[in-house]
Structures are given as C-alpha cells and as structure tokens.
Design a protein around this motif. Structure first.
Motif, PDB file in Angstrom:
ATOM      1  N   GLY A   1      48.127 -33.017  31.939  1.00 28.62           N
ATOM      2  CA  GLY A   1      47.645 -32.736  30.570  1.00 28.62           C
ATOM      3  C   GLY A   1      48.461 -31.595  29.856  1.00 28.62           C
ATOM      4  N   ASP A   2      49.374 -30.892  30.726  1.00 27.77           N
ATOM      5  CA  ASP A   2      50.147 -29.935  30.056  1.00 27.77           C
ATOM      6  C   ASP A   2      51.158 -30.020  29.361  1.00 27.77           C
ATOM      7  N   GLU A   3      51.529 -29.531  28.374  1.00 23.94           N
ATOM      8  CA  GLU A   3      52.993 -29.697  27.670  1.00 23.94           C
ATOM      9  C   GLU A   3      54.130 -29.045  28.590  1.00 23.94           C
ATOM     10  N   LYS A   4      55.316 -29.644  28.351  1.00 20.96           N
ATOM     11  CA  LYS A   4      56.511 -29.297  29.096  1.00 20.96           C
ATOM     12  C   LYS A   4      56.926 -27.947  28.300  1.00 20.96           C
ATOM     13  N   SER A   5      57.131 -26.967  29.026  1.00 24.21           N
ATOM     14  CA  SER A   5      57.650 -25.851  28.448  1.00 24.21           C
ATOM     15  C   SER A   5      59.018 -25.912  27.927  1.00 24.21           C
ATOM     16  N   THR A   6      59.450 -24.760  26.831  1.00 23.20           N
ATOM     17  CA  THR A   6      60.820 -24.926  26.626  1.00 23.20           C
ATOM     18  C   THR A   6      61.681 -23.663  27.111  1.00 23.20           C
ATOM     19  N   ILE A   7      60.782 -22.753  27.801  1.00 22.31           N
ATOM     20  CA  ILE A   7      61.179 -21.838  28.656  1.00 22.31           C
ATOM     21  C   ILE A   7      61.129 -21.849  29.988  1.00 22.31           C
ATOM     22  N   THR A   8      61.543 -21.017  30.854  1.00 24.32           N
ATOM     23  CA  THR A   8      61.514 -21.343  32.251  1.00 24.32           C
ATOM     24  C   THR A   8      60.232 -20.624  32.782  1.00 24.32           C
ATOM     25  N   ARG A   9      59.812 -20.986  34.013  1.00 21.40           N
ATOM     26  CA  ARG A   9      59.021 -20.097  34.475  1.00 21.40           C
ATOM     27  C   ARG A   9      59.219 -18.461  34.744  1.00 21.40           C
ATOM     28  N   LYS A  10      60.413 -18.402  35.052  1.00 28.64           N
ATOM     29  CA  LYS A  10      60.847 -17.074  35.293  1.00 28.64           C
ATOM     30  C   LYS A  10      60.808 -16.337  34.153  1.00 28.64           C
ATOM     31  N   GLU A  11      61.138 -16.756  33.105  1.00 24.74           N
ATOM     32  CA  GLU A  11      60.980 -16.030  31.679  1.00 24.74           C
ATOM     33  C   GLU A  11      59.736 -15.785  31.129  1.00 24.74           C
ATOM     34  N   GLN A  12      58.716 -16.834  31.525  1.00 25.77           N
ATOM     35  CA  GLN A  12      57.249 -16.541  31.156  1.00 25.77           C
ATOM     36  C   GLN A  12      56.743 -15.554  31.948  1.00 25.77           C
ATOM     37  N   HIS A  13      57.004 -15.510  33.341  1.00 34.05           N
ATOM     38  CA  HIS A  13      56.582 -14.447  34.214  1.00 34.05           C
ATOM     39  C   HIS A  13      57.016 -13.049  33.975  1.00 34.05           C
ATOM     40  N   LYS A  14      58.371 -12.961  33.364  1.00 30.35           N
ATOM     41  CA  LYS A  14      58.986 -11.754  32.960  1.00 30.35           C
ATOM     42  C   LYS A  14      57.950 -11.138  31.928  1.00 30.35           C
ATOM     43  N   VAL A  15      57.623 -11.864  30.863  1.00 27.43           N
ATOM     44  CA  VAL A  15      56.884 -11.429  29.781  1.00 27.43           C
ATOM     45  C   VAL A  15      55.579 -10.945  30.296  1.00 27.43           C
ATOM     46  N   VAL A  16      54.939 -11.845  31.106  1.00 20.53           N
ATOM     47  CA  VAL A  16      53.671 -11.494  31.616  1.00 20.53           C
ATOM     48  C   VAL A  16      53.587 -10.070  32.495  1.00 20.53           C
ATOM     49  N   SER A  17      54.776 -10.032  33.364  1.00 20.77           N
ATOM     50  CA  SER A  17      54.660  -8.802  34.224  1.00 20.77           C
ATOM     51  C   SER A  17      54.952  -7.486  33.207  1.00 20.77           C
ATOM     52  N   GLU A  18      55.700  -7.637  32.146  1.00 18.73           N
ATOM     53  CA  GLU A  18      55.979  -6.700  31.430  1.00 18.73           C
ATOM     54  C   GLU A  18      54.622  -6.266  30.622  1.00 18.73           C
ATOM     55  N   LYS A  19      53.878  -7.179  30.038  1.00 22.13           N
ATOM     56  CA  LYS A  19      52.743  -6.776  29.175  1.00 22.13           C
ATOM     57  C   LYS A  19      51.831  -6.182  30.137  1.00 22.13           C
ATOM     58  N   ILE A  20      51.562  -6.589  31.375  1.00 24.36           N
ATOM     59  CA  ILE A  20      50.560  -6.139  32.352  1.00 24.36           C
ATOM     60  C   ILE A  20      51.064  -4.813  32.706  1.00 24.36           C
ATOM     61  N   SER A  21      52.100  -4.526  32.800  1.00 23.30           N
ATOM     62  CA  SER A  21      52.713  -3.152  33.248  1.00 23.30           C
ATOM     63  C   SER A  21      52.707  -2.106  32.063  1.00 23.30           C
ATOM     64  N   GLU A  22      52.903  -2.552  30.760  1.00 24.03           N
ATOM     65  CA  GLU A  22      52.282  -1.636  29.724  1.00 24.03           C
ATOM     66  C   GLU A  22      51.243  -1.408  29.688  1.00 24.03           C
ATOM     67  N   MET A  23      50.218  -2.240  30.002  1.00 22.82           N
ATOM     68  CA  MET A  23      48.947  -1.981  29.714  1.00 22.82           C
ATOM     69  C   MET A  23      48.226  -0.870  30.788  1.00 22.82           C
ATOM     70  N   ILE A  24      48.939  -1.024  32.076  1.00 23.64           N
ATOM     71  CA  ILE A  24      48.606  -0.034  33.196  1.00 23.64           C
ATOM     72  C   ILE A  24      49.190   1.272  32.828  1.00 23.64           C
ATOM     73  N   GLU A  25      50.349   1.373  32.306  1.00 27.47           N
ATOM     74  CA  GLU A  25      50.884   2.435  31.806  1.00 27.47           C
ATOM     75  C   GLU A  25      50.316   3.142  30.828  1.00 27.47           C
TER      76      GLU A  25
END
Length: 522
Positions: free
Chosen positions: A498-522
């Motif tokens: 039921g999910d749409e196919k992404s136009t970016i890679t998992r690695k790219e999406q994970h990089k954004v998620v990791s950066e934003k969570i790190s910013e919240m913690i910092e």
C-alpha cells in the motif's frame, strides 16, 4: 393395505369387489399425488441451489457490474470487515448445502428420518437462495440499502430453519448433512448481516453520534459477541459458535496484519481477543468439556502466533549486518547500539507494527555514531503497543545521568506518545517517524522537545489523522517532511503493502532522519 381385509368381506362373508377397487383406486391416486408433491419441492430446492452457485460464480468471473464482490466491499472501508481468507468459508457452506440437497433424495442416508423435515425446510431454503441471488445483483450495483434488506431476509429464513430443526429428532448422519450445513450458513450470515449494516452506515456517511469509528467497532463487536453467545446457548450449537470464532479471528488478523491495519487500533484488537475467549468458554460450557476450552484456546493462540509471525515484515540484509556490528549487544530482548566514545544521550526506539526490531538497526547504528546510545526493545508479537512501558526497565538498568529520548515509527510512535503522556519526567524529548500521537496522548502543554518527521510519498499514514492530531502536540513541535521519501524507508524491511515507491534511497532518507534527531538532542 391397512384395514382392507375387514372391508373385503361383509357380514355374510361375501367380497364387495366394487367397493374394494374403489378404495384401492383412491389410495393409489392419493399416494401418487403425495409423491409428486414431495418430488416437486425437492426439485425446486435443487434449482434454487444451482442458481445460488451459478450466480456467485459469475459474480466474480464476469464479474457482474464490472466489479468483484470484494472490490465492492473495499469501496466502503470499515474496521469490522474480516481478512479476505476467512471468506473461503463460502466454499465449505456451498459444499455442505450441496450434500444436503443430495441427502433429501436419500443419498448418504442409513437411518429412516421423517421426510416432513425436508418439506418444511424447502420453502425457507428457496427464499434464502433467491435472496442470496438478488443480494449479489444489489451488491454489485452498489445498492447497499437493498442488499441489507436481502441479507436480513436470508438471516430470517435461516432462523426459521433453525427453529424447524429443533422440532425433529436427528441421528448422527442427519446432524452432519442437515444441521451442520445450516449451522455454518447461519453463523456466517449472522456476521455478514452485522458487516452489511456497518457497510450501509459507511455508505450514508453516518456521523455515529460523534463517537469515533473505533468506538463504534468495539460496540459492534460486543453486540456480535452477545448475539453469538446467546444463540450458542439457546441452540446448543457448537458448529455455529465455531463459525463466529472464525469470523472474529479474521477481524483480528486484519487488524494485526502489516498489510492491513498494522495493529493501529488496539481497543479493537483487545475486544476481539476477549470475545474469542468468551465464545470459547460458552462453547466449552455447552459441550460440558472444560478441557476442550483450553485445547481450543491453546490452538487459537498457537495459530495466531504462527500467522502473525508469518505476516511480520522481516529485516533486510543491510539491517541484519548493522545489528551484527561489534558495538551492538543484545540484553534482555533489547538491542543496544553503543557509541564508540562516551554516550551523550540515551534513546529508546519503538518499532513499527509487525516489523522486526532489527529492521531499524541501520538507524540505530547511524545515531550511535553521533554519540547516542540507542535501545530497540523486542516487543511481544512485534507490536509495541503490547509493552508500552518497556522504557521503564531500560531506564532503570542504564541510567547514567544523560538525557533520555523516546520515539518510534508508525505504531511505535503512537505507543511512545502513550508512554510520554504519563512519564514526561523521565524524558527530554519525543520523535515521530511516519506517525502521530495516540488520541489519548495530549502532549500540547508539555515542555519536552518534539520532532515529527513525515515523508511526501508515505501512503500508509492517515493524512487526515496526522493533521488532526497536531493539536495534541506542543506549538514548539518541529515538523519535517522528506521529499521523495515513503513510509517503508523509515526502516529496512522492504516495501510495505500500500506504500508508494520512493524517489530517494533508504540511505538518503535515513540520513535526514539521523540528522534531525541528532539536532533535537544537541
């Protein structure tokens, strides 16, 4: 013939041949008429049965109205409809009804049975069959109100047949070829009628008196439980009860399946489980076999566990490899990602519904490289909602003076909000990945940090609910949308149904998620 000998002789011992012949002729004529009538209603039963089989087959082969029966059902989504595999019971129903049709002609019989039972059942069998045929046409032409009327006609016909069956003595084969077909049919139509009512209410956009869809589904499930239990008790019909349990299992599987509702609606899941247990107890009481109840219950638990395990999304190779890194340990069913140097913060991550916890190992590894110690607890049946307080145990064992954060993906995010609502003193912040807070978790007045990350191509998340629940979060909440990302890319477990196919890679999406969570913690 009975009484003919006394009529053949008069007081003088002479035979009245004319009178005897007249009486014999009368008996013969009446018997022939009775035989023809008896054969006629049986033939009508055959015709009605063949009509039902043919119509239901054509409904999905042609299909009638250009849509299949299931496609019409999908047009009116509701929380009561069971999983698709449960509808396979129709094959059993039609097979047993076919056996009944043959049984009325004497096939498979050993004991003599009162033929009147078939004669009394016939008109109601024919009515139910005609209503079944007309229901198909109404349903496939989206005449939901008409279909509901016809479904009720089927139900009332089967109730009358049940009443007829209680008046006749049935032998073992009679119970198999007469009672069992109509018990299964009756049980399934009971559930189908409730489902048809639900569909009708959806079709007219019923407001539900302001109550949520989840609340109404719980109410409907309880009503179905009461009707089922009462019918089992009054008719002492274990076969009927088994069908009700089968239907409720279909609802349970649909709500716990990652391909459907993914465990989002916990009140429904708990109500279904409780209903199944109660129905099993009623059946055990009626059968006077308490041992049978425990056997049934154990079998149901085993089957459910195996089924849910089979439907769980498995971690991809990249995630398995990340979990096997030297800095990763597993303690008390919790995967721990330790940073190379001293940890700057601790983070507890709750997995998405029916997704293996190790599927989030890549994100755990990325955050540990930023100095965050990450904990991913293994949840019962891979449903985080079943152990929302697992944070407590981890916090008690690993308290080191650093700040603690909690969050999760999909159902895991909603579960994290439930914990944060009552334990905000233990956490510094919360994050949501393709998720939103539970209806019961108003965090709007909290001072903790809140991060909500969404993806533009996420087709799994309920967009309306996502917007509505923003009022439950503080005004200082940080919202991030990942362009080209989807729901599945928040983890490493493949593409979710039921999910749409992404136009970016998992690695790219994970990089954004990791950066934003790190910013919240910092």
């Amino acid at each position: 013939m009975i009484g003919l000998d006394s009529l053949e002789k008069n007081k003088k011992g002479l035979v009245d041949k004319a009178g005897v012949n007249k009486i014999k002729k009368g008996f013969k004529g009446g018997f022939t008429l009775f035989t023809r009538k008896k054969t006629a209603y049986k033939i009508f039963v055959v015709i009605a049965y063949l009509g039902v089989i043919t119509t239901n087959a054509l409904a999905n082969i042609i299909p009638i109205g250009g849509v299949t029966t299931g496609e019409v059902s999908d047009s009116y989504p509701n929380f009561f409809a069971p999983a698709g595999f449960t509808f396979g019971i129709w094959a059993v129903i039609y097979l047993l009804l076919g056996a009944y049709v043959l049984y009325q002609f004497g096939l498979f019989r050993r004991q003599l049975i009162n033929e009147r039972i078939f004669q009394e059942i016939a008109p109601y069998f024919i009515i139910s069959s005609l209503a079944n045929i007309l229901w198909i046409f109404a349903w496939h032409n989206f005449k939901i109100a008409v279909s509901l009327f016809l479904m009720i006609a089927i139900l009332l016909s089967l109730i009358k047949i049940q009443y007829i069956l209680k008046r006749f003595k049935l032998y073992s084969r009679d119970k198999l070829f007469i009672r069992a077909p109509f018990s299964i049919y009756f049980g399934w139509i009971t559930v189908a009628t409730i489902a048809n009512i639900t569909t009708y209410l959806v079709s007219i956009n019923w407001s539900g008196f302001g109550l949520s869809d989840v609340t109404w589904t719980v109410i409907i499930l309880i009503v179905g439980l009461m009707i089922g239990s009462l019918t089992i008790f009054l008719n002492k019909d274990l076969v009927y009860g088994g069908v009700i349990i089968w239907a409720y299992f279909g609802i349970l599987f649909k709500h716990t399946s990652p391909y459907d509702f993914g465990g989002k609606y916990v009140p429904i899941i708990l109500t279904v489980i409780l209903s199944i247990i109660i129905l099993s107890m009623v059946m055990a009481y009626i059968g006077k076999k308490l041992r049978a109840f425990f056997v049934i219950l154990i079998l149901l638990v085993v089957v459910s566990t195996v089924f849910i395990s089979f439907r769980t999304y498995k971690a991809m190779d990249e995630a398995v490899k990340a979990k096997e890194s030297p800095n990763v340990t597993v303690q008390d069913r919790t995967i721990v990602f330790n940073p190379e140097d001293e940890a700057i913060a601790n983070l507890v991550f709750y997995q998405g519904g029916l997704v293996q916890p190790q599927a989030y190992a890549v994100l755990g590894q990325m955050l540990s490289e930023q100095g965050v110690r990450v904990f991913i607890p293994r949840m019962p049946l891979n449903l985080s909602i079943l152990n929302a307080s697992s944070f407590d145990k981890i916090h008690g064992e690993y308290e080191d003076g650093n700040d603690w954060y909690i969050g999760g993906h999909s159902l895991g995010g909603a579960t994290a909000s439930i914990y944060a609502k009552n334990n905000s003193e233990n956490i510094e912040g919360i994050f949501f990945l393709g998720a939103y807070p539970s209806d019961r978790s108003d965090l709007s007045g909290f001072e903790i940090d809140v991060l909500s990350i969404n993806a533009s191509l996420d087709s799994i998340i309920d967009r309306d609910k996502y917007e509505q629940t923003k009022s439950l979060l503080p005004q200082h909440t940080v919202y991030v949308e990942i362009e080209g990302g989807n729901h599945s890319n928040f983890g490493y477990y493949g593409l979710q149904k039921g999910d749409e196919k992404s136009t970016i890679t998992r690695k790219e999406q994970h990089k954004v998620v990791s950066e934003k969570i790190s910013e919240m913690i910092e």
